[in-house]
Design an enzyme around this catalytic site. Structure first.
Site, mmCIF file in Angstrom:
data_model
loop_
_atom_site.group_PDB
_atom_site.id
_atom_site.type_symbol
_atom_site.label_atom_id
_atom_site.label_comp_id
_atom_site.label_asym_id
_atom_site.label_seq_id
_atom_site.Cartn_x
_atom_site.Cartn_y
_atom_site.Cartn_z
ATOM 1 N N LYS A 1 2.434 -2.930 -6.038
ATOM 2 C CA LYS A 1 1.311 -2.243 -5.376
ATOM 3 C C LYS A 1 0.251 -3.243 -4.921
ATOM 4 O O LYS A 1 -0.346 -3.085 -3.855
ATOM 5 C CB LYS A 1 0.714 -1.184 -6.304
ATOM 6 C CG LYS A 1 1.667 -0.023 -6.611
ATOM 7 C CD LYS A 1 2.031 0.763 -5.359
ATOM 8 C CE LYS A 1 2.793 2.037 -5.678
ATOM 9 N NZ LYS A 1 3.102 2.815 -4.464
ATOM 10 N N TYR B 1 5.451 -2.570 -11.337
ATOM 11 C CA TYR B 1 4.795 -1.548 -10.500
ATOM 12 C C TYR B 1 3.462 -2.065 -9.951
ATOM 13 O O TYR B 1 3.185 -1.969 -8.751
ATOM 14 C CB TYR B 1 4.602 -0.281 -11.338
ATOM 15 C CG TYR B 1 3.945 0.864 -10.616
ATOM 16 C CD1 TYR B 1 4.674 1.668 -9.736
ATOM 17 C CD2 TYR B 1 2.597 1.156 -10.813
ATOM 18 C CE1 TYR B 1 4.075 2.729 -9.078
ATOM 19 C CE2 TYR B 1 1.989 2.217 -10.164
ATOM 20 C CZ TYR B 1 2.727 3.010 -9.297
ATOM 21 O OH TYR B 1 2.127 4.058 -8.638
HETATM 22 N N1 LIG Z 1 0.690 10.752 -8.731
HETATM 23 C C1 LIG Z 1 -0.324 9.905 -8.844
HETATM 24 O O1 LIG Z 1 -1.372 10.220 -9.432
HETATM 25 C C2 LIG Z 1 -0.205 8.525 -8.250
HETATM 26 C C3 LIG Z 1 -1.128 7.545 -8.657
HETATM 27 C C4 LIG Z 1 -1.056 6.285 -8.092
HETATM 28 C C5 LIG Z 1 -0.114 6.019 -7.106
HETATM 29 N N2 LIG Z 1 0.790 6.971 -6.742
HETATM 30 C C6 LIG Z 1 1.751 6.643 -5.685
HETATM 31 O O2 LIG Z 1 1.917 7.749 -4.822
HETATM 32 C C7 LIG Z 1 3.238 7.747 -4.287
HETATM 33 C C8 LIG Z 1 3.909 9.071 -4.538
HETATM 34 O O3 LIG Z 1 3.981 9.288 -5.933
HETATM 35 P P1 LIG Z 1 4.355 10.691 -6.586
HETATM 36 O O4 LIG Z 1 3.516 10.814 -7.799
HETATM 37 O O5 LIG Z 1 4.355 11.753 -5.553
HETATM 38 O O6 LIG Z 1 5.863 10.353 -7.076
HETATM 39 P P2 LIG Z 1 7.222 11.217 -7.020
HETATM 40 O O7 LIG Z 1 8.175 10.528 -7.922
HETATM 41 O O8 LIG Z 1 6.946 12.657 -7.252
HETATM 42 O O9 LIG Z 1 7.675 11.032 -5.511
HETATM 43 C C9 LIG Z 1 8.212 9.838 -5.022
HETATM 44 C C10 LIG Z 1 9.354 10.179 -4.092
HETATM 45 O O10 LIG Z 1 9.918 8.953 -3.590
HETATM 46 C C11 LIG Z 1 11.315 9.103 -3.531
HETATM 47 N N3 LIG Z 1 11.965 7.792 -3.569
HETATM 48 C C12 LIG Z 1 12.019 6.920 -4.605
HETATM 49 N N4 LIG Z 1 12.743 5.849 -4.280
HETATM 50 C C13 LIG Z 1 13.193 6.037 -3.003
HETATM 51 C C14 LIG Z 1 13.988 5.283 -2.115
HETATM 52 N N5 LIG Z 1 14.509 4.103 -2.466
HETATM 53 N N6 LIG Z 1 14.244 5.798 -0.881
HETATM 54 C C15 LIG Z 1 13.735 6.990 -0.515
HETATM 55 N N7 LIG Z 1 12.965 7.747 -1.313
HETATM 56 C C16 LIG Z 1 12.698 7.271 -2.547
HETATM 57 C C17 LIG Z 1 11.684 9.966 -4.742
HETATM 58 O O11 LIG Z 1 12.926 10.615 -4.573
HETATM 59 C C18 LIG Z 1 10.496 10.946 -4.802
HETATM 60 O O12 LIG Z 1 10.776 12.163 -4.129
HETATM 61 C C19 LIG Z 1 3.944 6.566 -4.929
HETATM 62 O O13 LIG Z 1 3.838 5.448 -4.064
HETATM 63 C C20 LIG Z 1 3.149 6.315 -6.180
HETATM 64 O O14 LIG Z 1 3.253 4.989 -6.639
HETATM 65 C C21 LIG Z 1 0.766 8.219 -7.310
#
Ligand SMILES: NC(=O)c1ccc[n+]([C@@H]2O[C@H](COP(=O)([O-])OP(=O)(O)OC[C@H]3O[C@@H](n4cnc5c(N)ncnc54)[C@H](O)[C@@H]3O)[C@@H](O)[C@H]2O)c1
Length: 314
Positions: A181, A177
């Site tokens: 990133k 991961y």
């Molecule tokens: N939540 C946090 O605090 C946080 C922190 C750091 C980074 N992020 C980043 O933010 C982004 C969103 O994260 P989140 O927490 O909303 O996660 P989440 O899992 O709730 O949402 C991610 C979405 O991506 C979709 N997805 C996954 N693989 C896919 C693919 N191959 N094709 C199409 N869709 C796909 C999933 O179905 C899901 O709906 C991500 O890039 C994550 O790494 C989030």
């Protein structure tokens, strides 16, 4: 709620990957609220990237109204990226905004991780972003030359890559991961450079927000317990707000940057540059010299979770 006069993204067409849930959904909602037409590209997978569910994209697109369309294939292939861009051109007349947000997690200590999980994470979290930028940016450049983007010459094209503090600091068990990133940040820099002449911007946003991913954190100690409690207070709409600002007309002057969003707090990250230099001697004494000369400025092994375990501004 904005009136139609003040909507900054009227006439713009966007693709947001992973927009069915969480941060991606909040971004799609905010772009639609500003008048953009949005493709909700989400295969409805589990956090680990399994068990796709096409109803996720469909239900989100329906909730967003007539300016949103669902696309429920996995975005992790070059062919699908081209299909997505074709869909934007056919349905919305072009492509102006790409938000690479889809990601999966398959955590394991580096000494136990399965190489197949590494491949899946890199493909989903990093390669998919390249595929989509690769498929969309040529079209964005051509659109610019053809006059799309405004009467004062072409000044459109926005790419936002959602990265993570884990890719900047590192975090235990997140080799794949964090590497994806960190790679996405490198991709952001080169994209910003390659597309600067075409006036297309590319920025990286490191978000912090409550989603299904923060909900399932199993605290292993007190520090992680307080981290989780704090993380659960932060709404994803704050991230969407900043992404929308980067995509707005005024955002055209911001490119190649790495921005963090944690509640109402927005911060600019520094980017790695030499902090101090020295002349290298012989290998027999070099490590000692390095400790003496560079050691005071070494970066310690603080994880991102430890670094951001402070009360958020919500
Ligand atoms: N939540 C946090 O605090 C946080 C922190 C750091 C980074 N992020 C980043 O933010 C982004 C969103 O994260 P989140 O927490 O909303 O996660 P989440 O899992 O709730 O949402 C991610 C979405 O991506 C979709 N997805 C996954 N693989 C896919 C693919 N191959 N094709 C199409 N869709 C796909 C999933 O179905 C899901 O709906 C991500 O890039 C994550 O790494 C989030």
């Amino acid at each position: 709620m904005s009136t139609s006069e003040t909507k900054s993204l009227e006439g713009r067409s966007a693709i947001v990957t992973g927009a069915g849930r969480g941060i991606g959904r909040a971004i799609a909602e905010a772009l639609v609220a500003q008048g953009a037409k949005v493709i909700v590209a989400d295969n409805g997978a589990s956090i680990a990237g399994d068990d796709g569910d096409p109803t996720v994209a469909r239900e989100t697109a329906e909730a967003l109204g007539t300016n949103a369309l669902a696309f429920s294939e996995s975005v992790a292939s070059p062919g699908v990226a081209r299909q997505l861009v074709d869909m934007a051109i056919k349905q919305f007349g072009g492509i102006d905004i790409v938000v690479n947000n889809a990601a999966i997690l398959r955590d394991a200590f580096v000494f136990r991780a399965d190489p197949r999980d590494w491949d899946a994470v890199i493909r989903t979290n990093l390669s998919s972003a390249f595929y989509l930028i690769n498929a969309a940016s040529g079209i964005m450049r051509e659109q610019g030359k053809a006059g799309r983007g405004g009467k004062d010459g072409y000044d459109w094209g926005r790419i936002v890559n959602i990265v993570s503090s884990a890719g900047l600091y590192g975090n235990l068990g997140q080799a794949a991961y964090a590497s994806a990133k960190a790679g996405l940040f490198g991709l952001t820099r080169v994209t910003a450079m390659d597309l600067a002449r075409a006036q297309i911007t590319a920025n990286a946003v490191a978000p912090f927000a409550r989603t299904r991913v923060t909900d399932i954190i199993q605290p292993a100690n007190e520090a992680q317990k307080t981290y989780k409690e704090r993380a659960l207070k932060i709404g994803a709409h704050h991230v969407a707000n900043v992404v929308t600002a980067l995509c707005s007309p005024a955002g055209k002057a911001i490119t190649g940057q790495l921005v963090g969003v944690r509640g109402r707090e927005v911060f600019l990250f520094g980017q790695p540059r030499p902090v101090t230099t020295m002349e290298a001697g012989e290998p027999a004494t070099l490590a000692q010299d390095m400790l003496a000369r560079l050691g005071p400025q070494f970066t310690d092994l603080t994880t991102d979770l430890e670094a951001f375990n402070t009360e958020p501004l919500v």
